[in-house]
Design an enzyme around this catalytic site. Sequence first.
Site, PDB file in Angstrom:
ATOM      1  N   HIS A 157       2.243  14.498  -0.651  1.00  0.00           N
ATOM      2  CA  HIS A 157       2.635  14.361   0.767  1.00  0.00           C
ATOM      3  C   HIS A 157       4.097  14.786   0.953  1.00  0.00           C
ATOM      4  O   HIS A 157       4.438  15.543   1.853  1.00  0.00           O
ATOM      5  CB  HIS A 157       2.507  12.908   1.223  1.00  0.00           C
ATOM      6  CG  HIS A 157       1.101  12.401   1.341  1.00  0.00           C
ATOM      7  ND1 HIS A 157       0.124  13.073   2.020  1.00  0.00           N
ATOM      8  CD2 HIS A 157       0.525  11.249   0.907  1.00  0.00           C
ATOM      9  CE1 HIS A 157      -1.003  12.354   1.978  1.00  0.00           C
ATOM     10  NE2 HIS A 157      -0.787  11.259   1.315  1.00  0.00           N
ATOM     11  N   GLU A 180      -4.009  14.839   2.265  1.00  0.00           N
ATOM     12  CA  GLU A 180      -4.447  13.902   1.226  1.00  0.00           C
ATOM     13  C   GLU A 180      -4.839  14.606  -0.073  1.00  0.00           C
ATOM     14  O   GLU A 180      -4.897  13.972  -1.124  1.00  0.00           O
ATOM     15  CB  GLU A 180      -5.633  13.063   1.730  1.00  0.00           C
ATOM     16  CG  GLU A 180      -5.311  12.192   2.940  1.00  0.00           C
ATOM     17  CD  GLU A 180      -4.139  11.256   2.733  1.00  0.00           C
ATOM     18  OE1 GLU A 180      -3.838  10.915   1.579  1.00  0.00           O
ATOM     19  OE2 GLU A 180      -3.496  10.877   3.730  1.00  0.00           O
ATOM     20  N   HIS A 210      -0.265  11.686  -6.006  1.00  0.00           N
ATOM     21  CA  HIS A 210      -0.847  11.745  -4.663  1.00  0.00           C
ATOM     22  C   HIS A 210       0.263  11.685  -3.603  1.00  0.00           C
ATOM     23  O   HIS A 210       0.327  12.515  -2.696  1.00  0.00           O
ATOM     24  CB  HIS A 210      -1.835  10.581  -4.477  1.00  0.00           C
ATOM     25  CG  HIS A 210      -2.376  10.468  -3.090  1.00  0.00           C
ATOM     26  ND1 HIS A 210      -3.592  11.018  -2.721  1.00  0.00           N
ATOM     27  CD2 HIS A 210      -1.869   9.906  -1.966  1.00  0.00           C
ATOM     28  CE1 HIS A 210      -3.798  10.784  -1.441  1.00  0.00           C
ATOM     29  NE2 HIS A 210      -2.771  10.109  -0.948  1.00  0.00           N
ATOM     30  N   GLU A 211       1.133  10.703  -3.733  1.00  0.00           N
ATOM     31  CA  GLU A 211       2.176  10.504  -2.720  1.00  0.00           C
ATOM     32  C   GLU A 211       3.176  11.655  -2.722  1.00  0.00           C
ATOM     33  O   GLU A 211       3.613  12.114  -1.663  1.00  0.00           O
ATOM     34  CB  GLU A 211       2.900   9.174  -2.946  1.00  0.00           C
ATOM     35  CG  GLU A 211       2.006   7.939  -2.803  1.00  0.00           C
ATOM     36  CD  GLU A 211       1.303   7.866  -1.457  1.00  0.00           C
ATOM     37  OE1 GLU A 211       1.854   8.381  -0.462  1.00  0.00           O
ATOM     38  OE2 GLU A 211       0.197   7.311  -1.400  1.00  0.00           O
ATOM     39  N   TYR A 239      -9.830  11.211   3.554  1.00  0.00           N
ATOM     40  CA  TYR A 239      -9.926  11.037   2.096  1.00  0.00           C
ATOM     41  C   TYR A 239     -11.243  11.594   1.561  1.00  0.00           C
ATOM     42  O   TYR A 239     -11.313  12.069   0.436  1.00  0.00           O
ATOM     43  CB  TYR A 239      -9.774   9.572   1.700  1.00  0.00           C
ATOM     44  CG  TYR A 239      -8.471   8.960   2.147  1.00  0.00           C
ATOM     45  CD1 TYR A 239      -7.277   9.277   1.499  1.00  0.00           C
ATOM     46  CD2 TYR A 239      -8.419   8.092   3.229  1.00  0.00           C
ATOM     47  CE1 TYR A 239      -6.067   8.727   1.912  1.00  0.00           C
ATOM     48  CE2 TYR A 239      -7.223   7.534   3.642  1.00  0.00           C
ATOM     49  CZ  TYR A 239      -6.048   7.854   2.988  1.00  0.00           C
ATOM     50  OH  TYR A 239      -4.864   7.311   3.404  1.00  0.00           O
ATOM     51  N   HIS A 250       0.853  -1.198   0.000  1.00  0.00           N
ATOM     52  CA  HIS A 250       0.000   0.000   0.000  1.00  0.00           C
ATOM     53  C   HIS A 250       0.892   1.253   0.000  1.00  0.00           C
ATOM     54  O   HIS A 250       1.741   1.423   0.863  1.00  0.00           O
ATOM     55  CB  HIS A 250      -0.951  -0.002   1.190  1.00  0.00           C
ATOM     56  CG  HIS A 250      -2.013   1.040   1.045  1.00  0.00           C
ATOM     57  ND1 HIS A 250      -3.210   0.802   0.412  1.00  0.00           N
ATOM     58  CD2 HIS A 250      -2.022   2.356   1.373  1.00  0.00           C
ATOM     59  CE1 HIS A 250      -3.918   1.909   0.371  1.00  0.00           C
ATOM     60  NE2 HIS A 250      -3.225   2.867   0.949  1.00  0.00           N
ATOM     61  N   ALA A 251       0.656   2.143  -0.965  1.00  0.00           N
ATOM     62  CA  ALA A 251       1.552   3.288  -1.163  1.00  0.00           C
ATOM     63  C   ALA A 251       1.557   4.220   0.044  1.00  0.00           C
ATOM     64  O   ALA A 251       0.525   4.468   0.663  1.00  0.00           O
ATOM     65  CB  ALA A 251       1.113   4.064  -2.406  1.00  0.00           C
ATOM     66  N   HIS A 264      -6.641   0.421   5.562  1.00  0.00           N
ATOM     67  CA  HIS A 264      -6.645   1.425   6.625  1.00  0.00           C
ATOM     68  C   HIS A 264      -7.262   0.925   7.924  1.00  0.00           C
ATOM     69  O   HIS A 264      -7.071   1.543   8.966  1.00  0.00           O
ATOM     70  CB  HIS A 264      -7.358   2.686   6.132  1.00  0.00           C
ATOM     71  CG  HIS A 264      -6.713   3.256   4.896  1.00  0.00           C
ATOM     72  ND1 HIS A 264      -6.775   2.619   3.672  1.00  0.00           N
ATOM     73  CD2 HIS A 264      -5.975   4.375   4.699  1.00  0.00           C
ATOM     74  CE1 HIS A 264      -6.106   3.325   2.770  1.00  0.00           C
ATOM     75  NE2 HIS A 264      -5.615   4.389   3.358  1.00  0.00           N
TER      76      HIS A 264
HETATM   77  O1  X8Z Z   1      -4.415   5.233   0.951  1.00  0.00           O
HETATM   78  C1  X8Z Z   1      -4.369   6.008   0.031  1.00  0.00           C
HETATM   79  C2  X8Z Z   1      -3.014   6.524  -0.462  1.00  0.00           C
HETATM   80  C3  X8Z Z   1      -2.022   6.620   0.626  1.00  0.00           C
HETATM   81  S1  X8Z Z   1      -2.361   7.885   1.764  1.00  0.00           S
HETATM   82  C4  X8Z Z   1      -2.479   5.574  -1.516  1.00  0.00           C
HETATM   83  N1  X8Z Z   1      -5.501   6.382  -0.613  1.00  0.00           N
HETATM   84  C5  X8Z Z   1      -6.809   5.890  -0.215  1.00  0.00           C
HETATM   85  C6  X8Z Z   1      -6.972   4.418  -0.519  1.00  0.00           C
HETATM   86  O2  X8Z Z   1      -6.141   3.851  -1.255  1.00  0.00           O
HETATM   87  O3  X8Z Z   1      -7.925   3.814  -0.032  1.00  0.00           O
HETATM   88  C7  X8Z Z   1      -5.593   7.321  -1.728  1.00  0.00           C
HETATM   89  C8  X8Z Z   1      -7.015   7.274  -2.164  1.00  0.00           C
HETATM   90  C9  X8Z Z   1      -7.787   6.698  -1.008  1.00  0.00           C
HETATM   91 ZN    ZN Z   2      -2.245   9.808   1.000  1.00  0.00          ZN
END
Ligand code: X8Z
Ligand code: ZN
Length: 609
Positions: free
Chosen positions: A383, A407, A379-380, A517, A349-350, A507
């Site tokens: 940050h 975010e 996106h990253e 988000y 997960h990024a 998450h």
């Molecule tokens: O978790 C993330 C990022 C890292 S902060 C990749 N996002 C959420 C997800 O993947 O559920 C970005 C969009 C929503």
């Molecule tokens: Zn993020």
Amino acid sequence: MKRYSLLIGVLAAVGVAAAAYAVQAQKAPAAKATPAEARAFLTRAQARLLELWAKADRASWVQSTYITDDTEQIAAEAQKDVIAAATDLALDARRFDGLKLPADTARKLELLKLALTLPAPADPRKQAELTRIAASLEGDYGKGKYCPEGPQGKCYSLNDLENIMAQSRDPDQLLMAWRGWHSISPPMRQRYQRFVELANEGARTLGFADMGALWRSKYDMPPEQFSAEVERLWQQVRPLYEALHTYVRARLIRKYGKAAERPDGLIPAHLLGNMWAQQWDNIYPLVEPPGSATGYDLTELLKAKNVTPLEMVRYGERFFTSLGFDPLPKGFWERSMFTKPRDRDVVCHASAWDVDQVEDLRLKMCIEIKGEDLVTIHHELGHNFYQRAYSTLPPLYRDSANDGFHEAIGDTIALSVTPAYLNKIGLLAQAPKEGSELGELMMRALDKVAFLPFGLLIDQWRWKVFSGQIKPADYNKTWWELRKKYQGVAPPLERSEADFDPGAKYHVPANVPYTRYFLADILQFQFHRGLCRAAGHQGPLHRCSIYANAAAGAKLRQVLEMGKSQPWPEALKALTGEDRMDATAILDYFAPLKKWLDEQNRRPVTSDK
Ligand code: X8Z
Ligand code: ZN
């Protein structure tokens, strides 16, 4: 904060008055103190935290990029040290309650009281138990694989299964991938229950009713007011989501027939091109507005150019440097993880890291050559550029205005990845076509509009789990009630309390708050509108790109450099002139699509183009 998308969020703080809403603390304040003492206390506290955060982040980096029992334990111990220190400091800070203090000192004290995302009980054994559980939950998610029984003995990683969800149009294959990934989480269930008990005990130690109350106190306003703001924003965007849902459902029924049609109007969750049905852009070809094709596929453009993962990151970096930001430091290119190692388990997960909170920026991602990943890279990097912009502030201000801002920054930049921009940087041969507006908006809506209810519901579930309103015996049932209520999706298979479907979303096991988000999805359009105005853009908002625009870049930098030094409405005002979160920007952006969707939805389902 250290890592965005992290194991045990540490900092992430907020408004001057927030801790005043906490219920009575357990530890009585010690002797009265002076403003000078408060300042000295903060200096010591910040130095201590900075040191422990960096240690914990290093341990956590190694854990996430090399999952073993040992790295899990080392990371858990380092997190325990952070939590123990942050808890002591938060309780000590109460010494200065009621003292007349300069605004800056008062704000830092409040931020300190709100610094933890995962609070732990005072008992060191319980702290150790909680941080071990937290590390093991994230580790299990990272290690998760689906190994169906059969002669080949092949196992599927999450990336493999996500690619099936994205590309396959065979309902049986899709069901296999969905079922497979959701089989990794039932073993988390017991531990999650204990995790909630311990974290709630920690929240009470700090004077909050439960962990959710602590999370909701981080927005420069009373927590109840924050909940009401979230609901207000949802009601603003709901008609847009419902229009998209109605249209997409009809198209899916046309494609899949019975497999997609349910009398209750819900969409089976495995048909939307994404493991969690959270973003639907992968099914664009199934829902493309007739006669309005975008005329390109970003994945194919990247593949045609033989672009490497590293070059994809360079594309992202160049967008930021075009706005006047300094290039990423050398260490970023040396220490980041851009691709999935072949020989070990990692958390794919990024996430974006600022390990020492100064120059040690890193990206951790399993990049594949696809359009979706180019967007995630932006996106990253949002940050990382934020982290660097606030790195010279006092440690307690080294965070975003609110977590939705963190975010939203990279996503705001990605909204400027328009066909004209792709053309300018040489990825797309032709300039945007006339008459492709609806196609472009549909593509974007499948990402941004589809996400709105998902962004909301995760914490609607967790807030109730933390408050005890949802009992462990109902974890899965209530999860699906919320997915029905907000997203209008249904499980493709019979579910029961033997399942733990929330655990199949990163998450939840990683304990990263999610409302951020939802906020970001709305804020990024407000930011985009503000920056496009600064850039002097004329014409529809979705055709605006702020690439290489100095005025927009200067405005953005100024706001990032504010970090968390001011309540977030100040930062919003600096960027947009507005001081409330407001969904009119996202509604305006999609207005032509909404009109078209409403027309389509009035036609009988069976009619053709
Ligand atoms: O978790 C993330 C990022 C890292 S902060 C990749 N996002 C959420 C997800 O993947 O559920 C970005 C969009 C929503
Ligand atoms: Zn993020």
